[in-house]
Design an enzyme around this catalytic site. Structure first.
Site, short mmCIF file in Angstrom:
data_model
loop_
_atom_site.label_atom_id
_atom_site.label_comp_id
_atom_site.label_asym_id
_atom_site.label_seq_id
_atom_site.Cartn_x
_atom_site.Cartn_y
_atom_site.Cartn_z
N HIS A 1 37.01 54.52 38.47
CA HIS A 1 35.59 54.26 38.74
C HIS A 1 34.87 55.42 39.42
CE1 HIS A 1 37.03 50.26 37.91
NE2 HIS A 1 35.82 49.73 38.06
N ASP B 1 43.98 49.64 31.37
CA ASP B 1 43.50 49.73 32.76
C ASP B 1 43.45 48.31 33.33
OD1 ASP B 1 42.31 50.86 35.11
OD2 ASP B 1 40.37 50.15 34.42
N SER B 2 43.26 48.23 34.62
CA SER B 2 43.11 46.92 35.27
C SER B 2 41.84 46.22 34.81
CB SER B 2 43.07 47.12 36.78
OG SER B 2 42.05 48.05 37.11
N GLU C 1 30.95 49.16 39.84
CA GLU C 1 30.82 47.98 38.96
C GLU C 1 29.41 47.39 39.05
OE1 GLU C 1 33.44 45.63 37.55
OE2 GLU C 1 35.06 47.09 37.67
N CYS D 1 44.73 53.65 34.26
CA CYS D 1 44.58 53.18 35.64
C CYS D 1 45.41 54.05 36.59
CB CYS D 1 45.05 51.73 35.71
SG CYS D 1 44.99 51.03 37.36
N CYS E 1 40.72 57.66 40.69
CA CYS E 1 40.46 56.26 40.37
C CYS E 1 39.49 56.24 39.20
CB CYS E 1 39.86 55.55 41.57
SG CYS E 1 39.32 53.86 41.22
N1 DGL Z 1 41.59 51.06 37.72
C1 DGL Z 1 41.91 51.17 39.13
C2 DGL Z 1 42.43 52.58 39.41
O1 DGL Z 1 42.15 53.54 38.72
C3 DGL Z 1 40.71 50.85 39.99
C4 DGL Z 1 40.28 49.39 39.96
C5 DGL Z 1 41.35 48.45 40.51
O2 DGL Z 1 41.61 48.43 41.73
O3 DGL Z 1 41.94 47.74 39.72
O4 DGL Z 1 43.16 52.75 40.36
#
Ligand code: DGL
Length: 265
Positions: A186, A10-11, A152, A73, A184
């Site tokens: 989060h 993931d990011s 976050e 992600c 997403c």
């Molecule tokens: N992990 C990203 C997603 O699921 C969200 C956070 C980001 O913008 O990096 O799209």
């Protein structure tokens, strides 16, 4: 039988929601997780940049002997999955298709809402896949960039997230939408407030949960399932592990064996 780990990336930290779902439904599987915390967020970056980052991470996971990759992600799944699958030989699964299948099963009104980062929503990855599966389904999409920092910071209930959710979710007010994809990593953390604002009769689809069951069937089908082992979760982050460690508990209920720094780029 194959006891090598599954690679998940993931990011940043949000993909741990996917790790949590995977580890719970596949307790024999070990997971190597990469959180690209030095380059987060991906949500507002270009396709070329996301493909470059995803390439580097998958190559690293392949070098670590992973048997399969899960792109946790949503932004990377939207913008880089096709590219990754054309470049690497091992199975690589994203979160878009599993989320779409679960939403199509849930909708009765044939009207689905999609929430995601700007990158995910602008790519229309969810909408295109839904239409491909069933062209009669209407799709309403909404980018919710403020949900990521709220999650976050742990602002997942109270006046501020509620006001933000009211603003983003107003688009669904006059619609027929009965199912909304949390597109997403989060957003599952904000499930309660999203539910409260959108109404309890709307089903919320968590793409990470939907992905876990698809991973399970791919492992079975390709005879890659681990057997006789107790799965471990090892995390690698591209920035300092300290802040990741202090936030991780918000995203997982499972035990993480180690959190280390890694240089990938
Ligand atoms: N992990 C990203 C997603 O699921 C969200 C956070 C980001 O913008 O990096 O799209």
């Amino acid at each position: 039988m194959d006891n090598r780990p599954i690679g998940v990336f993931d990011s940043g930290i949000g993909g741990l929601t996917g790790v949590d779902a995977l580890a719970k439904s596949l307790p024999n599987e070990s997971i190597l997780y990469v959180g690209d915390t030095a380059r987060v967020p991906y949500g507002n970056k270009s396709k070329a940049r996301i493909q470059e980052y995803s390439d580097e991470i998958v190559q690293w996971l392949v070098n670590e002997n992973c048997k399969m990759i899960v792109v946790a992600c949503n932004t990377a799944s939207s913008l880089a999955l096709t590219h990754l699958n054309s470049k690497f030989d091992l199975p690589i699964i994203g979160v878009i298709n599993p989320g779409v299948y679960a939403a199509i099963q849930a909708t009765k009104t044939l009207s689905i809402g999609v929430l995601g980062t700007r990158g995910t929503i602008n790519s229309a990855a969810y909408g295109k896949k839904i239409k491909l599966e069933n062209s009669r389904i209407s799709v309403i999409s909404q980018a919710c960039p403020l949900f990521v920092p709220l999650a976050e910071e742990g602002w997942i209930s109270g006046d501020v997230p509620k006001a933000v959710a009211e603003n983003y979710l107003a688009i669904f007010k006059e619609s027929n939408v009965d199912t909304v994809i949390l597109g997403c990593t989060h957003y599952p953390l904000l499930k309660t407030v999203i539910n409260e604002v959108i109404g309890g009769d709307v089903s919320l689809v968590d793409s990470s949960e939907a992905t876990a069951s698809i991973v399970q069937s791919v492992l079975k089908q390709k005879e890659l399932s681990a057997e006789g082992s107790v799965g471990e979760v090892h995390c690698f982050v591209t920035d300092s592990p300290d802040s990741f460690s202090s936030l991780a508990d918000r995203f997982v209920t499972i035990k993480i064996q180690s959190i280390s720094h890694v240089d990938i780029s």
